[in-house]
Scaffold this motif. Structure first.
Motif, PDB file in Angstrom:
ATOM      1  N   GLY A 270       0.816  -1.214   0.000  1.00 29.93           N
ATOM      2  CA  GLY A 270       0.000   0.000   0.000  1.00 29.93           C
ATOM      3  C   GLY A 270       0.844   1.256   0.000  1.00 29.93           C
ATOM      4  O   GLY A 270       0.479   2.263  -0.625  1.00 29.93           O
ATOM      5  N   ARG A 271       1.976   1.208   0.703  1.00 26.92           N
ATOM      6  CA  ARG A 271       2.878   2.366   0.721  1.00 26.92           C
ATOM      7  C   ARG A 271       3.653   2.491  -0.590  1.00 26.92           C
ATOM      8  O   ARG A 271       3.916   3.594  -1.066  1.00 26.92           O
ATOM      9  CB  ARG A 271       3.852   2.253   1.887  1.00 26.92           C
ATOM     10  N   LEU A 272       4.026   1.357  -1.164  1.00 30.07           N
ATOM     11  CA  LEU A 272       4.780   1.382  -2.416  1.00 30.07           C
ATOM     12  C   LEU A 272       3.903   1.804  -3.596  1.00 30.07           C
ATOM     13  O   LEU A 272       4.373   2.494  -4.510  1.00 30.07           O
ATOM     14  CB  LEU A 272       5.382   0.001  -2.694  1.00 30.07           C
ATOM     15  N   PHE A 273       2.654   1.395  -3.580  1.00 30.95           N
ATOM     16  CA  PHE A 273       1.747   1.666  -4.709  1.00 30.95           C
ATOM     17  C   PHE A 273       0.451   2.297  -4.194  1.00 30.95           C
ATOM     18  O   PHE A 273      -0.639   1.705  -4.304  1.00 30.95           O
ATOM     19  CB  PHE A 273       1.438   0.369  -5.458  1.00 30.95           C
ATOM     20  N   PRO A 274       0.532   3.509  -3.625  1.00 29.98           N
ATOM     21  CA  PRO A 274      -0.664   4.124  -3.030  1.00 29.98           C
ATOM     22  C   PRO A 274      -1.753   4.428  -4.035  1.00 29.98           C
ATOM     23  O   PRO A 274      -2.930   4.560  -3.645  1.00 29.98           O
ATOM     24  CB  PRO A 274      -0.111   5.410  -2.402  1.00 29.98           C
ATOM     25  N   ASN A 275      -1.415   4.554  -5.320  1.00 34.38           N
ATOM     26  CA  ASN A 275      -2.409   4.883  -6.338  1.00 34.38           C
ATOM     27  C   ASN A 275      -3.042   3.652  -6.972  1.00 34.38           C
ATOM     28  O   ASN A 275      -3.851   3.780  -7.899  1.00 34.38           O
ATOM     29  CB  ASN A 275      -1.774   5.754  -7.427  1.00 34.38           C
ATOM     30  N   SER A 276      -2.681   2.485  -6.468  1.00 24.81           N
ATOM     31  CA  SER A 276      -3.234   1.245  -7.006  1.00 24.81           C
ATOM     32  C   SER A 276      -4.573   0.933  -6.362  1.00 24.81           C
ATOM     33  O   SER A 276      -4.664   0.831  -5.130  1.00 24.81           O
ATOM     34  CB  SER A 276      -2.266   0.088  -6.742  1.00 24.81           C
ATOM     35  N   PRO A 277      -5.633   0.748  -7.154  1.00 19.78           N
ATOM     36  CA  PRO A 277      -6.932   0.375  -6.575  1.00 19.78           C
ATOM     37  C   PRO A 277      -6.894  -0.965  -5.842  1.00 19.78           C
ATOM     38  O   PRO A 277      -7.756  -1.231  -5.008  1.00 19.78           O
ATOM     39  CB  PRO A 277      -7.860   0.313  -7.795  1.00 19.78           C
ATOM     40  N   ARG A 278      -5.895  -1.783  -6.158  1.00 19.67           N
ATOM     41  CA  ARG A 278      -5.778  -3.073  -5.479  1.00 19.67           C
ATOM     42  C   ARG A 278      -4.973  -2.953  -4.196  1.00 19.67           C
ATOM     43  O   ARG A 278      -5.429  -3.343  -3.126  1.00 19.67           O
ATOM     44  CB  ARG A 278      -5.122  -4.094  -6.408  1.00 19.67           C
TER      45      ARG A 278
END
Length: 321
Positions: A166-174
């Motif tokens: 979640g921290r690495l890919f905060p813009n990911s809906p997944r």
């Protein structure tokens, strides 16, 4: 009849509570409300301050049985739910008027703008399918308190949080599902849960669902209540149009070691209550192992931090950091 019953559970944050109550009574709008402060055996004179400076508040001086239990005392005083024991009836008298149409769980470390209550009540009137709603909460530095809009910590969502995705890919809906970091804070939207720091609950939904689960001494009682309310067919909404200041963590910082222990116990309890029976044995084992590892690390880190920096902080998805 009251439109709104406000419950504030306090523990040793007298000055913040004073400011919170002042902001509540500065509220504007054509609605009737009552306030019940449940003081959980504070040692800083909080209860005496309320009695002296806010005589219009219904004050309950309670033993500290936790945040959920304290809120339940306040809700019962407004007529929500049955009075469960002789101890309860000895603690308070119910408000004389009928049960309010809405209940608000409010933390003492919040400051309301004058129109917040009226605007949130209007939002609930405009969304009759909403059982719960919460505003945009901001920290003292102006940043978003990400707990104000969350998804439930299913094993999948918890795994993304454990692994730091979640921290690495905060813009990911997944991968950004837990704190909905892929959505703009300006977007008013249906969510899984809002935070108990400001949780506006429709009386009908609360009556159907029941009060907070007192197994949760502190943390995740708000997630659990939202989960049960959604199971009854109601919606939970985040209203970005209303902004409330939330200082956050002032009570838990005073006894950070104990707060951390409750935090990790709560994570396992929430999983066991809602996901254990539907999850394979391996998934349950991985959840328990992850909770144990993170608990050990958090306790060690908190011990070596300077006292002013201590508190509950983790990679687990209950605190809503």
């Amino acid at each position: 009849m009251l439109d709104l019953g406000i419950v504030i559970v306090n523990y040793n944050v007298r000055d913040l509570l004073r400011d919170c109550l002042a902001s509540v009574y500065d509220s504007r709008g054509s609605f009737a409300f009552g306030v019940c402060v449940v003081d959980n055996a504070s040692g800083d004179g909080s209860a005496d301050m309320v009695a002296a400076e806010f005589p219009q508040v219904r004050l309950i001086r309670a033993e500290n049985r936790g945040y959920a239990a304290g809120n339940n005392l306040g809700l019962k005083a407004f007529g929500f739910g049955p009075v469960g024991s002789e101890d309860d009836t000895a603690t308070f008298d119910r408000f004389e008027s009928a049960t309010p149409r809405f209940a608000l769980l409010l933390n003492p470390d919040t400051i309301l703008p004058p129109s917040a209550l009226a605007d949130m009540l209007r939002f609930m009137e405009d969304h009759p399918e909403a059982g719960v709603a919460g505003p945009r909460l901001v920290r003292s530095d102006g940043s978003l308190d990400r707990a104000c809009r969350r998804s439930f910590p299913t094993p999948e969502v918890a795994a993304y949080r454990f692994l730091g995705l979640g921290r690495l890919f905060p813009n990911s809906p997944r991968f950004g599902r837990y704190n909905l970091t892929y959505l703009s804070p300006d977007l008013t939207t249906e969510v899984d849960s809002v935070v108990g720091a400001f949780m506006l609950i429709r009386g009908q939904a609360l009556s159907e669902t029941g009060l907070l689960d007192e197994q949760f001494f502190m943390y995740a009682e708000d997630l659990d209540l939202c989960y049960r309310i959604k199971q009854r067919g109601w919606q939970v909404w985040y209203n970005s149009a209303v902004t409330v200041l939330h200082y956050k963590g002032q009570s838990s910082r005073q006894r950070s070691h104990v707060a951390n222990l409750h935090f990790y116990r709560t994570m396992r309890l929430f999983h066991d209550k809602h996901f254990k029976d539907q999850s394979p044995l391996l998934v349950n084992w991985l959840v328990y192992a992850g909770v144990g590892l993170m608990a050990g690390w958090a306790l060690l880190r908190d011990r070596i931090r300077p006292e002013q920096e201590r508190g509950v902080a983790s990679a687990l998805p209950v605190s809503g950091e």
